[in-house]
Design a protein around this motif. Structure first.
Motif, PDB file in Angstrom:
ATOM      1  N   VAL A 191       0.881  -1.163   0.000  1.00  0.00           N
ATOM      2  CA  VAL A 191       0.000   0.000   0.000  1.00  0.00           C
ATOM      3  C   VAL A 191       0.920   1.214   0.000  1.00  0.00           C
ATOM      4  N   SER A 192       1.079   1.835  -1.179  1.00  0.00           N
ATOM      5  CA  SER A 192       2.043   2.933  -1.297  1.00  0.00           C
ATOM      6  C   SER A 192       1.416   4.241  -0.804  1.00  0.00           C
ATOM      7  N   ALA A 193       2.257   5.258  -0.639  1.00  0.00           N
ATOM      8  CA  ALA A 193       1.824   6.562  -0.092  1.00  0.00           C
ATOM      9  C   ALA A 193       1.147   6.372   1.272  1.00  0.00           C
ATOM     10  N   TRP A 194       1.698   5.490   2.076  1.00  0.00           N
ATOM     11  CA  TRP A 194       1.127   5.182   3.397  1.00  0.00           C
ATOM     12  C   TRP A 194       1.049   6.444   4.262  1.00  0.00           C
ATOM     13  N   ASP A 195       1.885   7.452   3.937  1.00  0.00           N
ATOM     14  CA  ASP A 195       1.867   8.711   4.699  1.00  0.00           C
ATOM     15  C   ASP A 195       0.529   9.440   4.636  1.00  0.00           C
ATOM     16  N   VAL A 196      -0.269   9.194   3.588  1.00  0.00           N
ATOM     17  CA  VAL A 196      -1.533   9.940   3.486  1.00  0.00           C
ATOM     18  C   VAL A 196      -2.670   9.294   4.286  1.00  0.00           C
ATOM     19  N   VAL A 197      -2.458   8.081   4.779  1.00  0.00           N
ATOM     20  CA  VAL A 197      -3.518   7.404   5.543  1.00  0.00           C
ATOM     21  C   VAL A 197      -3.702   8.144   6.869  1.00  0.00           C
ATOM     22  N   MET A 198      -4.949   8.447   7.180  1.00  0.00           N
ATOM     23  CA  MET A 198      -5.229   9.295   8.347  1.00  0.00           C
ATOM     24  C   MET A 198      -4.985   8.563   9.658  1.00  0.00           C
ATOM     25  N   VAL A 230       0.603  -7.924   3.818  1.00  0.00           N
ATOM     26  CA  VAL A 230       0.292  -6.562   3.381  1.00  0.00           C
ATOM     27  C   VAL A 230       1.217  -5.595   4.115  1.00  0.00           C
ATOM     28  N   TYR A 231       1.876  -4.717   3.366  1.00  0.00           N
ATOM     29  CA  TYR A 231       2.764  -3.710   3.953  1.00  0.00           C
ATOM     30  C   TYR A 231       2.287  -2.315   3.569  1.00  0.00           C
ATOM     31  N   GLY A 232       2.420  -1.396   4.504  1.00  0.00           N
ATOM     32  CA  GLY A 232       2.188   0.016   4.194  1.00  0.00           C
ATOM     33  C   GLY A 232       3.553   0.646   3.947  1.00  0.00           C
ATOM     34  N   VAL A 233       3.738   1.237   2.782  1.00  0.00           N
ATOM     35  CA  VAL A 233       5.059   1.794   2.445  1.00  0.00           C
ATOM     36  C   VAL A 233       4.922   3.244   1.997  1.00  0.00           C
ATOM     37  N   SER A 234       5.685   4.091   2.651  1.00  0.00           N
ATOM     38  CA  SER A 234       5.811   5.448   2.144  1.00  0.00           C
ATOM     39  C   SER A 234       7.209   5.541   1.556  1.00  0.00           C
ATOM     40  N   ALA A 235       7.300   5.367   0.235  1.00  0.00           N
ATOM     41  CA  ALA A 235       8.614   5.308  -0.402  1.00  0.00           C
ATOM     42  C   ALA A 235       9.179   6.707  -0.583  1.00  0.00           C
ATOM     43  N   ARG A 256      13.286   9.327   5.185  1.00  0.00           N
ATOM     44  CA  ARG A 256      11.948   9.680   4.689  1.00  0.00           C
ATOM     45  C   ARG A 256      11.087   8.433   4.500  1.00  0.00           C
ATOM     46  N   ILE A 257      11.756   7.317   4.257  1.00  0.00           N
ATOM     47  CA  ILE A 257      11.040   6.091   3.930  1.00  0.00           C
ATOM     48  C   ILE A 257      10.397   5.508   5.177  1.00  0.00           C
ATOM     49  N   GLU A 258       9.171   5.003   4.989  1.00  0.00           N
ATOM     50  CA  GLU A 258       8.506   4.354   6.105  1.00  0.00           C
ATOM     51  C   GLU A 258       7.967   3.008   5.606  1.00  0.00           C
ATOM     52  N   CYS A 259       8.174   1.969   6.400  1.00  0.00           N
ATOM     53  CA  CYS A 259       7.680   0.650   6.002  1.00  0.00           C
ATOM     54  C   CYS A 259       7.011   0.013   7.217  1.00  0.00           C
ATOM     55  N   VAL A 260       5.716  -0.289   7.083  1.00  0.00           N
ATOM     56  CA  VAL A 260       4.947  -0.839   8.200  1.00  0.00           C
ATOM     57  C   VAL A 260       4.433  -2.219   7.814  1.00  0.00           C
ATOM     58  N   GLY A 261       4.682  -3.203   8.662  1.00  0.00           N
ATOM     59  CA  GLY A 261       4.186  -4.547   8.372  1.00  0.00           C
ATOM     60  C   GLY A 261       5.014  -5.557   9.114  1.00  0.00           C
ATOM     61  N   PRO A 262       4.746  -6.859   8.878  1.00  0.00           N
ATOM     62  CA  PRO A 262       5.438  -7.901   9.624  1.00  0.00           C
ATOM     63  C   PRO A 262       6.958  -7.822   9.457  1.00  0.00           C
ATOM     64  N   GLU A 263       7.674  -7.919  10.549  1.00  0.00           N
ATOM     65  CA  GLU A 263       9.140  -7.947  10.564  1.00  0.00           C
ATOM     66  C   GLU A 263       9.794  -6.768   9.858  1.00  0.00           C
ATOM     67  N   ALA A 264       9.092  -5.628   9.824  1.00  0.00           N
ATOM     68  CA  ALA A 264       9.705  -4.462   9.156  1.00  0.00           C
ATOM     69  C   ALA A 264      10.304  -3.521  10.191  1.00  0.00           C
ATOM     70  N   ASP A 265      11.481  -3.003   9.905  1.00  0.00           N
ATOM     71  CA  ASP A 265      12.025  -1.915  10.712  1.00  0.00           C
ATOM     72  C   ASP A 265      11.596  -0.627  10.021  1.00  0.00           C
ATOM     73  N   ALA A 266      11.533   0.448  10.779  1.00  0.00           N
ATOM     74  CA  ALA A 266      10.921   1.693  10.300  1.00  0.00           C
ATOM     75  C   ALA A 266      11.263   2.082   8.855  1.00  0.00           C
ATOM     76  N   HIS A 267      12.556   2.107   8.501  1.00  0.00           N
ATOM     77  CA  HIS A 267      12.915   2.620   7.174  1.00  0.00           C
ATOM     78  C   HIS A 267      13.362   1.512   6.216  1.00  0.00           C
ATOM     79  N   ASP A 268      13.193   0.273   6.630  1.00  0.00           N
ATOM     80  CA  ASP A 268      13.751  -0.818   5.825  1.00  0.00           C
ATOM     81  C   ASP A 268      12.761  -1.345   4.800  1.00  0.00           C
TER      82      ASP A 268
END
Ligand SMILES: Nc1nc2c(ncn2[C@@H]2O[C@H](COP(=O)(O)OP(=O)(O)O)[C@@H](O)[C@H]2O)c(=O)[nH]1
Ligand SMILES: [Mg+2]
Length: 284
Positions: A191-198, A230-235, A256-268
């Protein structure tokens, strides 16, 4: 050696090229710790450099036209155990997928891409208009505005009016029958542009269930074909076309990068890829 060909799916504007640019930056710059580490690049360096340059300057990456489609090969390894992982991706134009949906045809290369070991990255953009409204959904609003009794304007059907999630389910259904090899594939919904999710943000999976229920249900009900995360990614980290750009430019690019989901570190941003690579030895 673990040679993987990960296929990328997604309609135009779903965030595919921005993801590849951010991936190339984190691997190349070494600003943050990643689960996969770069060895070398084979293939079209010039293309990756072009998209990463735009990404670093917080500009929108160039649009991928069908003439522009490139194959990218990245050699990497897992520092935890030394396993080599070769990632091969096509950066396909979203137009190719639109055409596949409309004409029911695809290229031999596309079929070949699904015959090797590897998984699927399926992109959807969180910053999207809702294209799946039905008359039943808009009826209450029409009733309030007093326009209830008017005849709806009829439009001819074209492939372009089909909602995104219907097209994506259709693209996935292609994979369930010949000439595609039938097997279970790992699939990451990005799910790209995860930054816009409220805020408060749902989990990426809850977001998918809420926003694209047909796609979510299809994936859930075909476990023999798709093993899904499913991952939320703000690339890009935010909207680079607005006022936010100035703030973004001041940050260390990888931060700037954000990655949310299983076994993800913040910017990885490599976490979903490591899981897709799917070798038990490699940590999946
Ligand atoms: N807010 C925000 N927008 C993004 C992000 N990543 C991509 N976009 C925007 O989404 C649009 C489509 O991105 P692109 O990578 O070109 O999609 P592609 O057509 O699938 O390759 C562009 O306008 C990007 O700037 C992000 O992390 N945050
Ligand atoms: Mg593109």
């Amino acid at each position: 050696m673990n040679d993987q060909y990960h296929s990328i799916l997604g309609l135009p504007g779903s965030g595919k090229t921005t993801y590849l640019a951010a991936l190339w930056h984190v691997l190349d710059a070494g600003e943050v710790q990643t689960k996969l580490v770069l060895d070398k690049l084979v293939g079209d360096n010039e293309y990756l450099n072009r998209i990463v340059e735009a990404w670093r300057r917080c500009e929108e990456v160039p649009r991928t036209s069908m003439q522009d489609e490139k194959q990218i090969v990245i050699h990497s390894h897992v520092p935890a155990n030394g396993t080599k992982v070769i990632l091969r991706f096509p950066d396909l134009s979203g137009e190719s997928f639109k055409q596949q949906f409309a004409t029911r045809t695809c290229t031999p290369d596309y079929v070949q891409g699904f015959s090797d070991a590897g998984g699927i990255l399926l992109f959807v953009n969180a910053n999207r208009p809702n294209d799946g409204l039905t008359l039943a959904d808009i009826q209450p609003a029409l009733a309030d505005s007093g326009e209830q009794g008017e005849t709806p304007i009829e439009k001819d059907w074209t492939a372009d009016v089909v909602p995104e999630q219907v097209r994506l389910v259709d693209l996935l259904q292609f994979l369930l029958r010949p000439p595609f090899a039938r097997r279970q594939r790992r699939l990451v919904v990005v799910v790209s542009a995860w930054d816009v999710v409220m805020e408060p943000k749902p989990s990426p999976e809850q977001w998918l269930k809420r926003e694209l229920p047909l796609l979510h249900q299809f994936l859930l009900n075909n476990p023999e074909s798709f093993d899904v995360r499913v991952y939320g990614v703000s690339a890009q980290g935010g909207d680079v076309t607005g006022a936010q750009r100035t703030t973004l430019l001041q940050q260390t690019p990888s931060h700037r990068i954000e990655c949310v989901g299983p076994e993800a570190d913040a910017h990885d941003i490599t976490a979903p890829l490591l899981w897709l690579t799917g070798d038990q030895e490699v940590g999946g």
